[in-house]
Design an enzyme around this catalytic site. Structure first.
Site, PDB file in Angstrom:
ATOM      1  N   ASP A 163       0.849  -1.186   0.000  1.00  0.00           N
ATOM      2  CA  ASP A 163       0.000   0.000   0.000  1.00  0.00           C
ATOM      3  C   ASP A 163       0.896   1.252   0.000  1.00  0.00           C
ATOM      4  O   ASP A 163       1.716   1.409  -0.889  1.00  0.00           O
ATOM      5  CB  ASP A 163      -0.959  -0.069   1.204  1.00  0.00           C
TER       6      ASP A 163
ATOM      7  N   HIS B  41      -7.170  -6.505  -0.776  1.00  0.00           N
ATOM      8  CA  HIS B  41      -6.126  -5.500  -0.596  1.00  0.00           C
ATOM      9  C   HIS B  41      -5.076  -5.869   0.444  1.00  0.00           C
ATOM     10  O   HIS B  41      -3.919  -5.479   0.313  1.00  0.00           O
ATOM     11  CB  HIS B  41      -6.773  -4.179  -0.200  1.00  0.00           C
TER      12      HIS B  41
END
Length: 321
Positions: free
Chosen positions: A103, A298
């Protein structure tokens, strides 16, 4: 598996809480977490990498957990974020390391390959692929793309606004973010981030029907305790430097990473609905591999640790230290 330890390291004007495992003098692998995460997000990777013979360093990055949280927004620009990690390498006497990020941590490691090439032996990034330098400031480009529609990165820009929302109920934030950032068949998770709808960010994410099977209540509670104590402002300030990062790095226009690189993505990650992954050749001139994990969302290193660990170990075998 090898035991890890925690210690505080003074680096680049801040103090970072660092989780460390493996032997000093072994090849260094540094693990950079994303938003809203901690070094704890690498709990499945740290012992595996250490047992494979690497010296593993995983910090709570500035603004997070047990690390310093400077007040000034500009203290969170990409120059400071990458310099923090360079300081950790200096602390253990390592000339170079393999930089691994997820991320926002992916943004740190991709930029490290450009800003500090002499300290980077390899780059592996999860969830955020390498993208070339934009032609204009990031928020300008996003406003052109999304117009009057909501977009979370733009919502995060105004100091105090998202902070108040997220700080108001950290348990709700972590439960919804950890439980919802995965595409469904109709791509609800991605659409909620851009479509007109409720004010704020968290209400756009559906309340999960229980926790996903890859994270326990105790693990969620660990995040909740830390963010209840620290708040989310440190992490949000990373977003508030996106234009500054662009403005202060004109020399990176056309620059390329020359060391081996790996990108790992999830086919159900809503972030990749907004981020092109087909422009790596404009950023990386060294050996490059992309691995997409089918059905993964994610939070890759927590959701699919076995597949991520296998990919990292295979990748690291080819690194020249």
């Amino acid at each position: 598996m090898g035991a890890s330890t925690e210690r505080l390291v003074d680096t680049n004007g801040v103090r970072l809480r660092v989780v460390e495992a493996g032997d000093r003098g072994a090849p260094v692998v540094v693990l950079c977490h994303g938003f809203p995460e901690l070094a704890y997000s690498w709990r499945h990777q740290i012992p595996v990498l250490a047992d494979a013979g690497y010296h593993v360093i995983a910090p709570d990055q500035r603004g997070y957990g047990g690390s310093s949280c400077p007040e000034a927004i500009e203290a969170y620009d990409i120059h400071q974020l990458t310099a923090d990690i360079v300081g950790l390498l200096d602390d253990v006497g390592a000339e170079r390391a393999a930089w691994v990020g997820h991320d926002w941590g992916a943004m740190v490691v991709w930029n490290a390959g450009l800003l500090h090439p002499d300290r980077v032996a390899a780059v592996a990034a999860l969830s955020v692929p390498p993208v070339p330098r934009a032609k204009r400031p990031v928020t300008v480009a996003l406003r052109r793309t999304f117009g009057e529609n909501f977009f979370y990165i733009l919502y995060f820009q105004e100091p105090g606004v998202a902070d108040a929302e997220l700080n108001g109920d950290p348990a709700r934030v972590m439960r919804r973010m950890m439980g919802s950032l995965q595409l469904t068949g109709d791509q609800d998770a991605a659409l909620r981030m851009v479509a007109p709808g409720p004010e704020g960010f968290i209400d756009r994410l559906p309340e999960p029907d229980g926790l996903p099977d890859w994270i326990s209540q105790d693990e969620i509670d660990n995040y909740v305790r830390e963010f209840t104590r620290t708040g989310f402002t440190g992490g949000l300030n990373w977003y508030r430097n996106m234009d500054r990062n662009w403005e202060t790095t004109p020399e990176l226009d056309g620059a390329k990473i020359t060391v081996p690189c790996l990108f790992i993505g999830g086919t159900a990650d809503p972030v990749l609905a907004f981020t092109r992954s087909d422009r790596a050749g404009e950023v990386v001139s060294g050996p490059y591999r992309e691995l997409m994990i089918d059905g993964a969302g994610h939070w890759l290193q927590q959701e699919r640790p076995g597949e991520v660990n296998s990919a990292l170990l295979e990748f690291l075998k080819g690194v020249e230290w």
